[in-house]
Design an enzyme around this catalytic site. Structure first.
Site, PDB file in Angstrom:
ATOM      1  N   ASP A 101       0.861  -1.176   0.000  1.00  0.00           N
ATOM      2  CA  ASP A 101       0.000   0.000   0.000  1.00  0.00           C
ATOM      3  C   ASP A 101       0.900   1.229   0.000  1.00  0.00           C
ATOM      4  O   ASP A 101       1.917   1.258   0.699  1.00  0.00           O
ATOM      5  CB  ASP A 101      -0.861  -0.007   1.270  1.00  0.00           C
ATOM      6  CG  ASP A 101      -2.275   0.416   1.010  1.00  0.00           C
ATOM      7  OD1 ASP A 101      -2.454   1.530   0.487  1.00  0.00           O
ATOM      8  OD2 ASP A 101      -3.200  -0.340   1.350  1.00  0.00           O
ATOM      9  N   ASP A 202      -3.166   4.713  -2.272  1.00  0.00           N
ATOM     10  CA  ASP A 202      -4.254   5.240  -1.453  1.00  0.00           C
ATOM     11  C   ASP A 202      -4.727   6.607  -1.975  1.00  0.00           C
ATOM     12  O   ASP A 202      -3.905   7.505  -2.191  1.00  0.00           O
ATOM     13  CB  ASP A 202      -3.709   5.391  -0.022  1.00  0.00           C
ATOM     14  CG  ASP A 202      -4.784   5.602   1.010  1.00  0.00           C
ATOM     15  OD1 ASP A 202      -5.537   4.656   1.271  1.00  0.00           O
ATOM     16  OD2 ASP A 202      -4.853   6.722   1.563  1.00  0.00           O
ATOM     17  N   GLU A 259      -6.407   3.853  -5.930  1.00  0.00           N
ATOM     18  CA  GLU A 259      -7.712   3.992  -5.275  1.00  0.00           C
ATOM     19  C   GLU A 259      -8.237   5.376  -5.620  1.00  0.00           C
ATOM     20  O   GLU A 259      -7.581   6.373  -5.344  1.00  0.00           O
ATOM     21  CB  GLU A 259      -7.564   3.840  -3.762  1.00  0.00           C
ATOM     22  CG  GLU A 259      -8.926   3.797  -3.081  1.00  0.00           C
ATOM     23  CD  GLU A 259      -8.918   4.282  -1.637  1.00  0.00           C
ATOM     24  OE1 GLU A 259      -9.805   3.890  -0.881  1.00  0.00           O
ATOM     25  OE2 GLU A 259      -8.039   5.094  -1.266  1.00  0.00           O
ATOM     26  N   HIS A 332     -10.896  -3.499   3.149  1.00  0.00           N
ATOM     27  CA  HIS A 332     -10.883  -3.156   4.574  1.00  0.00           C
ATOM     28  C   HIS A 332     -11.760  -1.946   4.894  1.00  0.00           C
ATOM     29  O   HIS A 332     -11.903  -1.593   6.058  1.00  0.00           O
ATOM     30  CB  HIS A 332      -9.439  -2.887   5.012  1.00  0.00           C
ATOM     31  CG  HIS A 332      -8.866  -1.701   4.302  1.00  0.00           C
ATOM     32  ND1 HIS A 332      -8.606  -1.706   2.948  1.00  0.00           N
ATOM     33  CD2 HIS A 332      -8.552  -0.462   4.737  1.00  0.00           C
ATOM     34  CE1 HIS A 332      -8.151  -0.515   2.594  1.00  0.00           C
ATOM     35  NE2 HIS A 332      -8.111   0.261   3.656  1.00  0.00           N
ATOM     36  N   ASP A 333     -12.317  -1.288   3.887  1.00  0.00           N
ATOM     37  CA  ASP A 333     -13.183  -0.120   4.105  1.00  0.00           C
ATOM     38  C   ASP A 333     -14.660  -0.433   3.878  1.00  0.00           C
ATOM     39  O   ASP A 333     -15.517   0.415   4.098  1.00  0.00           O
ATOM     40  CB  ASP A 333     -12.813   1.015   3.132  1.00  0.00           C
ATOM     41  CG  ASP A 333     -11.436   1.588   3.396  1.00  0.00           C
ATOM     42  OD1 ASP A 333     -10.987   1.562   4.560  1.00  0.00           O
ATOM     43  OD2 ASP A 333     -10.808   2.061   2.429  1.00  0.00           O
TER      44      ASP A 333
END
Ligand code: NOJ
Length: 563
Positions: A101, A202, A259, A332-333
């Site tokens: 990430d 991210d 993302e 994870h969100d």
């Protein structure tokens, strides 16, 4: 397609690990790198060839590692640099690549750059972040933070405000500043030189802000202005991505996935067209926003399947032969998909498999989030005390202050809270994640829902995923075929075809607990000649040209195309 020219990630399925919740090797209740190492063979068995690790860098964990204090050190709770190097090496032995990430829209406020930056207006690092003067003792504009409250925090030392689109411990970096960009590129090279195979970036489409910092519209029931038009897909985002590609990425064989909240298919065409050399694919949010109102995710509404189908159709068609899609239901969100678009009570196994089949037959690179492969579900904790996610906790406090009832807020958290995805992996009937006390409680259903059970049952969700991963490797049609939506207005069935010159695959999925009947001739496919590729019930039920699609049923037929 010339296989030499085909990038490896076009046939890969990527498995996301949220290290904190994956596997704890030392009993401190927090997952770690040794824990991941101990489960590599499980991932090999599933067929995974790429792992994306949520952040493992040194962090004070205000946002579980998405607030980085040191980009070149491993979070102590997760292990050491040596453990990470071992993970790369052990992965390599097993044909597993590691994707990291990359959180470079912001850092932690404890990062030395920020500590320096806030120390004085004259600091050499002042311009690494976005500082503005207040407006008559008020913040520079009305933008709200994504984690509640204002997006600006006043810093007493220099009596100025810094921008933080997320928590106040996550100050936004100033990408206008060349030395900052070069430092970030060097850091990226450090990891690529260690042997990682790419980055998940991210909120990477937030890095270029419109420097006018105009007020945003205050939407109904919102306390702050919506700054997103001024920071999503901002004026220089393509310039920065191309520069990053030129300076770093093109010198490595690395996968990049950006993302990108607020990016539509037209943006994605630019971001992911290989000619532009920006990123390989992006994560869209459009399909994940369909069960919320227009202005905030907590405004929960039921999914309209027709909208979901139209949305996939739009993305599949826009990027076909132009760019590339990433395909996901979970991360994870996001809440757990089987509780969200499936039925985790009555049809957990059927609906989890149906959702998997529906997604994995599309064009793009699929992502599986830990626990999805055996149908982990959402969780309901009674008390807000049991939640750990900063977004959830801040929202709860803000809404309570507005006088909203506890139960009403909890209903939103049950449906949409990020901790739904972050409860520990359910490895065994006994839990199996840790020998200590987990940092967040387990979902109490681990007795029935766990990897051990799934591995022992040859008809489990796990083996559907295993098969889907294999099919993508074996059949060109999944990588290259075009997409055609059938029965677009059907409220319960999602039916589509994939097509190449030689073959046509028919994908039929039922998103409801009703049994639906359809006539074969509507599907324009000669049923008798079809070869069943995968299904979640025994052979599909047909009768005189009519097919019954049972609750959450899914099946795929392959046909040869007549010349
Ligand atoms: C997106 C990440 O996926 C999320 O977990 C995080 O909170 C925000 N970006 C801020 O980094």
């Amino acid at each position: 397609m010339d296989p030499i020219a085909e990038p490896w990630w076009k046939r890969s399925v990527i498995y996301q690990i949220y290290p904190r919740s994956f596997m704890d090797s030392n009993g401190d209740g927090i997952g770690d790198l040794q824990g991941i190492l101990s489960k590599l063979d499980y991932l090999v068995h599933l067929g995974v060839e790429v792992i994306w690790l949520s952040p493992i860098y040194d962090s004070p964990n205000d946002d579980n590692g998405y607030d980085i204090r040191n980009y070149q050190a491993i979070m102590q709770e997760f292990g050491t640099m040596n453990d990470f190097e071992t993970l790369i090496a052990e992965g390599k032995k097993r044909g597993i690549k590691i994707v990291m990430d990359l959180v470079i829209n912001h850092t932690s406020d404890e990062h030395p750059w920020f500590v320096e930056s806030r120390s004085a207006k004259t600091s050499n690092y002042r311009d690494y972040y976005i500082w503005r003067e207040g407006n008559k003792e008020q913040p520079p504009n009305n933008w709200g933070s994504i984690f509640s409250g204002s997006a600006w925090e006043k810093d007493e030392k220099t009596n100025s405000y810094y921008l933080h689109l997320f928590s106040k411990k996550q100050p936004d970096l100033n990408w206008e500043h060349v030395p900052l960009r070069n430092d970030l590129y060097d850091m990226m090279k450090f990891w690529l030189d260690k042997g990682i195979s790419g980055f998940r970036m991210d909120v990477i489409n937030f890095i270029s802000k419109d420097l006018n910092f105009r007020d945003g519209i205050v939407h109904p029931n919102q306390l702050y202005g919506d700054g997103s038009p001024y920071y999503m897909n901002g004026p220089k985002v393509h310039t920065y991505l191309r520069e990053m590609n030129e300076k770093v990425l093109r010198h490595y064989d690395a996968l990049t996935v950006g993302e990108m909240p607020g990016a539509g298919p037209e943006d994605a065409k630019i971001y992911t067209n290989p000619k532009n050399q920006e990123v390989d694919m992006i994560f869209t949010f459009e399909h994940m926003n369909l069960d919320s109102g227009p202005f905030e995710k907590w405004d929960v509404k039921p999914l309209n399947l027709v909208e979901l189908k139209r949305n996939f159709e739009k993305w599949q068609q826009a990027l076909h032969q132009t760019g590339w899609n990433s395909l996901y239901w979970n991360n994870h969100d996001q809440p757990r998909i089987v509780s969200r678009f499936g039925d985790s009570e009555l049809y957990r196994v059927e609906s989890a498999k149906m959702l998997a089949i529906c997604l994995h037959m599309l064009q793009g690179t699929p992502y599986i989030y830990q626990g999805e492969e055996f149908g982990m579900t959402n969780v309901k904790f009674d008390s807000i005390e049991n939640y750990r996610d900063i977004e959830t906790i801040n929202m709860y406090k803000e809404k309570r202050q507005q006088g909203i009832h506890h139960d009403e807020i909890m209903a939103c958290i049950y449906a949409k809270g990020r901790d739904n995805a972050r409860t520990p992996m359910q490895w065994t009937k006994a839990g199996g994640f840790t020998e200590g006390i987990p940092w967040i409680q387990m979902n109490p259903n681990y007795l029935e829902v766990n990897a051990e059970q799934a591995l022992a049952d040859s008809s489990s969700i796990f083996y559907t995923y295993q098969k889907l991963i294999r099919l993508r490797k074996e059949h060109d049609i999944l990588t290259y075929g075009s997409f055609h939506l059938l029965l677009p207005d059907h409220p319960y069935l999602f039916v589509y075809k994939r097509r190449t010159e030689e073959a046509e695959w028919l994908v039929v999925t039922n998103f409801s607990k009703r049994t639906e009947q359809i006539e074969w001739n509507l599907l324009e496919a000669p049923y008798q000649e079809g070869k069943l590729i995968i299904s979640n019930y025994e052979r599909p039920k047909t009768d005189e040209g009519v097919i019954k699609v049972r609750p959450y049923e899914a099946f795929v037929f392959a046909f040869e195309r007549r010349k």
